[in-house]
Design a protein around this motif. Structure first.
Motif, PDB file in Angstrom:
ATOM      1  N   CYS A 100       0.845  -1.211   0.000  1.00  8.66           N
ATOM      2  CA  CYS A 100       0.000   0.000   0.000  1.00  8.66           C
ATOM      3  C   CYS A 100       0.872   1.249   0.000  1.00  8.66           C
ATOM      4  O   CYS A 100       0.644   2.183  -0.793  1.00  8.66           O
ATOM      5  N   LEU A 101       1.890   1.299   0.864  1.00  2.00           N
ATOM      6  CA  LEU A 101       2.796   2.434   0.871  1.00  2.00           C
ATOM      7  C   LEU A 101       3.658   2.465  -0.382  1.00  2.00           C
ATOM      8  O   LEU A 101       4.008   3.541  -0.886  1.00  2.00           O
ATOM      9  N   LEU A 102       4.007   1.288  -0.891  1.00  2.00           N
ATOM     10  CA  LEU A 102       4.805   1.224  -2.122  1.00  2.00           C
ATOM     11  C   LEU A 102       4.051   1.858  -3.283  1.00  2.00           C
ATOM     12  O   LEU A 102       4.625   2.574  -4.104  1.00  2.00           O
TER      13      LEU A 102
ATOM     14  N   GLU B  92       0.957   7.984   5.283  1.00  2.00           N
ATOM     15  CA  GLU B  92       1.036   9.071   4.306  1.00  2.00           C
ATOM     16  C   GLU B  92       2.339   9.016   3.546  1.00  2.00           C
ATOM     17  O   GLU B  92       3.392   8.646   4.093  1.00  2.00           O
ATOM     18  N   VAL B  93       2.259   9.421   2.272  1.00  2.00           N
ATOM     19  CA  VAL B  93       3.433   9.702   1.463  1.00  2.00           C
ATOM     20  C   VAL B  93       3.238  11.095   0.898  1.00  2.00           C
ATOM     21  O   VAL B  93       2.339  11.325   0.081  1.00  2.00           O
TER      22      VAL B  93
ATOM     23  N   LEU C 272      -8.665   5.855   1.077  1.00  2.00           N
ATOM     24  CA  LEU C 272      -7.525   6.530   0.466  1.00  2.00           C
ATOM     25  C   LEU C 272      -7.979   7.915   0.044  1.00  2.00           C
ATOM     26  O   LEU C 272      -9.028   8.060  -0.592  1.00  2.00           O
ATOM     27  N   SER C 273      -7.192   8.937   0.377  1.00  2.00           N
ATOM     28  CA  SER C 273      -7.543  10.309   0.006  1.00  2.00           C
ATOM     29  C   SER C 273      -6.288  11.051  -0.408  1.00  2.00           C
ATOM     30  O   SER C 273      -5.168  10.717   0.006  1.00  2.00           O
ATOM     31  N   LEU C 274      -6.469  12.073  -1.247  1.00  5.50           N
ATOM     32  CA  LEU C 274      -5.377  12.915  -1.741  1.00  5.50           C
ATOM     33  C   LEU C 274      -5.594  14.338  -1.258  1.00  5.50           C
ATOM     34  O   LEU C 274      -6.722  14.863  -1.296  1.00  5.50           O
TER      35      LEU C 274
ATOM     36  N   ARG D 101      -2.903   9.790   1.390  1.00  4.89           N
ATOM     37  CA  ARG D 101      -3.152   9.343   2.765  1.00  4.89           C
ATOM     38  C   ARG D 101      -4.024   8.086   2.766  1.00  4.89           C
ATOM     39  O   ARG D 101      -5.062   8.039   2.099  1.00  4.89           O
ATOM     40  N   VAL D 102      -3.599   7.088   3.521  1.00  5.83           N
ATOM     41  CA  VAL D 102      -4.381   5.858   3.746  1.00  5.83           C
ATOM     42  C   VAL D 102      -4.736   5.808   5.228  1.00  5.83           C
ATOM     43  O   VAL D 102      -3.861   5.955   6.082  1.00  5.83           O
ATOM     44  N   GLN D 103      -6.021   5.580   5.512  1.00  4.57           N
ATOM     45  CA  GLN D 103      -6.490   5.433   6.894  1.00  4.57           C
ATOM     46  C   GLN D 103      -7.050   4.036   7.059  1.00  4.57           C
ATOM     47  O   GLN D 103      -7.856   3.567   6.245  1.00  4.57           O
TER      48      GLN D 103
END
Length: 358
Positions: free
Chosen positions: A267-269, A306-307, A340-342, A353-355
């Motif tokens: 997911c972070l990748l 978050e990235v 997932l949101s931007l 952002r992933v919650q």
């Protein structure tokens, strides 16, 4: 229903026997209640008559024994009935007739229906009616239980298929992680080997670290956060070697004690790849990528990943890629709280952002 002794005689468990006995006793006493009322009224009107309550209670107990015996006989013979129609319909008819004849014979000695044991047409009709009600009641109860078992099997099968679908989506996402970046890395490594052996050796070490972190994740739908961070760190370090540390600055902000928290693999990748491709890549000057992980400050009970980049920012195609769409579909399996949101980064760039529920 499997043809085993445990399933064949499941109705003969202690709880079923006690429940059937209690219901039979209640029905037996209820059936004798009108006779008891008539007896009491007759005694009131004619003082010379006496009401024998013991006989009434005995009659109720006999009827209860008859009902319980019929239930026991139906429970013992039900497993031997044919499973498919119309043979089962004929089997039920034989079961009802056989039990009625059996208890008509037993009535000669047990006097379930009172009198001298001889059954008249009305008593035979009552016995046949009661036997039919008991057998059909048991039949419909068994059908309901088999229906509930089938529904439970379907529910479990649906859940199993849903898990398989999630695993397939995860595998698809992992297969879609830009393979050309690996070829670009190898091409850059080849050029470095000719011009800067020390830099090539360092980049080869980063590639080895990335592959060591990535290969175990290829067949997993979930992974501990520590392994996901290790994978992302190796991925970004490779890109930093490829495009130059002067064009890409890396920063990690991870709250302590979250290493064993389970998150969707890659997911972070996916977010880091999106930041490289759409944020840092288009800018000649490059920028910074910050990876954050910690409790959500706005929604307690959620984990926030978050990235953030200081790249080109949000464009017309932001968030519409295959990787992000597949990640959103995978997050749906974690419930409505997972999303997932931007967001726009300050002073420039984008925050993905992933919650997740912790």
């Amino acid at each position: 229903m499997p043809d085993t002794a445990v399933h064949r005689f499941a109705l003969l468990h202690r709880r079923s026997l006690l429940a059937a006995g209690g219901l039979s006793l209640a029905l037996g006493m209820a059936l004798t209640l009108p006779a008891g009322m008539r007896c009491v009224l007759a005694t009131v009107r004619h003082a010379e008559l006496s009401c024998h309550s013991g006989e009434i209670v005995g009659s109720g107990l006999a009827l209860a024994a008859l009902l319980w015996g019929l239930w026991l006989g139906a429970a013992l013979t039900e497993p031997w009935l044919p499973r498919h129609r119309p043979a089962r319909t004929w089997g039920l008819a034989v079961q009802i007739g056989g039990l009625a004849l059996l208890f008509a014979g037993l009535n000669r000695s047990a006097h379930f229906l009172g009198g001298d044991g001889e059954l008249g047409p009305y008593s035979l009709q009552v016995l046949l009616t009661v036997t039919t009600c008991v057998c059909l009641g048991l039949e419909y109860r068994q059908r309901a239980q088999r229906g509930e078992a089938s529904a439970e099997d379907l529910r479990r099968g649906e859940q199993h298929l849903a898990r398989q679908l999630d695993a397939a989506r995860a595998a698809l996402l992992q297969a879609q992680v830009e393979p050309h970046f690996l070829f670009n890395t190898l091409a850059h490594l080849r050029r470095l080997a000719r011009t800067d052996a020390r830099a090539a050796h360092a980049m080869l070490g980063e590639l080895r670290r990335y592959l060591a972190a990535a290969l175990p994740e290829l067949r997993q739908a979930e992974t501990p956060l520590a392994r996901e961070l290790e994978l992302v760190e190796a991925f970004l370090a490779l890109h930093q070697r490829r495009i130059g540390p002067e064009r890409l600055t890396l920063r990690f902000e991870v709250a302590p004690g979250l290493g064993e928290v389970i998150v969707p693999s890659t997911c972070l990748l996916t977010l880091a790849e999106n930041a490289i491709k759409h944020g840092i890549g288009p800018q000649v000057a490059g920028g910074e990528i910050c990876v954050r992980a910690g409790p959500d400050p706005d929604e307690p009970g959620l984990l926030r990943l978050e990235v953030a980049d200081t790249g080109a920012g949000m464009g017309a195609s932001s968030g519409s890629g295959t990787g992000l769409a597949t990640l959103r579909a995978r997050l749906a399996a974690y419930g409505p709280a997972a999303r997932l949101s931007l967001h726009l980064n300050q002073p420039r760039g984008l925050i993905a952002r992933v919650q997740l529920p912790r």
